[in-house]
Motif scaffolding. Structure first.
Motif, mmCIF file in Angstrom:
data_model
loop_
_atom_site.group_PDB
_atom_site.id
_atom_site.type_symbol
_atom_site.label_atom_id
_atom_site.label_comp_id
_atom_site.label_asym_id
_atom_site.label_seq_id
_atom_site.Cartn_x
_atom_site.Cartn_y
_atom_site.Cartn_z
ATOM 1 N N ALA A 1 0.782 -1.268 0.153
ATOM 2 C CA ALA A 1 -0.174 -0.305 0.056
ATOM 3 C C ALA A 1 1.338 0.912 -0.323
ATOM 4 C CB ALA A 1 -1.073 -0.246 1.302
ATOM 5 N N THR A 2 2.449 1.369 1.003
ATOM 6 C CA THR A 2 2.890 2.123 0.737
ATOM 7 C C THR A 2 3.917 2.754 -0.450
ATOM 8 O OG1 THR A 2 4.883 1.195 1.839
ATOM 9 C CG2 THR A 2 2.935 2.427 3.468
ATOM 10 N N ASN A 3 3.306 1.333 -1.666
ATOM 11 C CA ASN A 3 4.096 1.727 -2.721
ATOM 12 C C ASN A 3 3.345 1.060 -3.661
ATOM 13 O OD1 ASN A 3 7.389 1.007 -2.817
ATOM 14 N ND2 ASN A 3 6.537 -0.104 -0.993
ATOM 15 N N LYS A 4 2.081 1.866 -3.682
ATOM 16 C CA LYS A 4 0.679 1.789 -4.865
ATOM 17 C C LYS A 4 1.079 1.651 -6.114
ATOM 18 C CE LYS A 4 -3.191 4.551 -6.077
ATOM 19 N NZ LYS A 4 -4.358 5.580 -5.626
ATOM 20 N N GLY A 5 0.456 1.442 -7.030
ATOM 21 C CA GLY A 5 1.204 1.868 -8.437
ATOM 22 C C GLY A 5 2.564 1.056 -8.669
ATOM 23 N N ARG A 6 3.308 0.643 -7.726
ATOM 24 C CA ARG A 6 4.623 -0.362 -8.246
ATOM 25 C C ARG A 6 4.584 -1.522 -7.966
ATOM 26 N NH1 ARG A 6 9.537 1.017 -4.076
ATOM 27 N NH2 ARG A 6 11.137 0.606 -5.438
ATOM 28 N N VAL A 7 5.281 -1.787 -8.955
ATOM 29 C CA VAL A 7 5.746 -3.393 -9.004
ATOM 30 C C VAL A 7 6.759 -3.421 -8.193
ATOM 31 C CG1 VAL A 7 6.497 -5.323 -10.138
ATOM 32 C CG2 VAL A 7 5.417 -3.434 -11.417
ATOM 33 N N LEU A 8 6.485 -4.353 -7.127
ATOM 34 C CA LEU A 8 7.623 -4.358 -5.864
ATOM 35 C C LEU A 8 8.603 -6.294 -6.841
ATOM 36 C CD1 LEU A 8 6.500 -3.451 -2.989
ATOM 37 C CD2 LEU A 8 8.572 -2.578 -3.861
#
Length: 100
Positions: free
Chosen positions: A37-44
């Motif tokens: 959630a804190t990296n919303k939109g980012r692929v981890l």
């Protein structure tokens, strides 16, 4: 506090609510949700997720471990296909958190 469409993540007391209903998560599920959630939109990547949530060096089974917990998390916070919250699989790479 992180707020998304119908999803509330209270960081100070580690509580999650979906559409006003409390959602019971394990420690790893909660940590995983917060990371995504804190990296919303980012692929981890699987390795990034495993490193941040488990704190271990990758041993080759991180994809399966992360996948297992993602399935449980999806079932708890994204129970319907019409949910505005999704945890998207990025094939052979990892996961991305999305919210409408």
């Amino acid at each position: 506090m992180l707020l998304f469409s119908g999803l509330e993540i209270n960081l100070s007391n580690r509580e999650v609510a979906c559409n006003g209903q409390e959602v019971k998560l394990t420690v790893k599920e909660y940590d995983l949700l917060c990371l995504l959630a804190t990296n919303k939109g980012r692929v981890l990547t699987y390795t990034q997720i495993y490193d941040k949530v488990w704190g271990d060096l990758p041993s080759g089974n991180e994809k399966d471990t992360v996948g297992y917990h993602i399935r449980n998390l999806r079932r708890k916070i994204c129970p319907s296909a019409s949910s505005a919250i999704s945890i998207e699989s990025v094939r052979e790479v990892g996961y991305r958190f999305n919210s409408a």
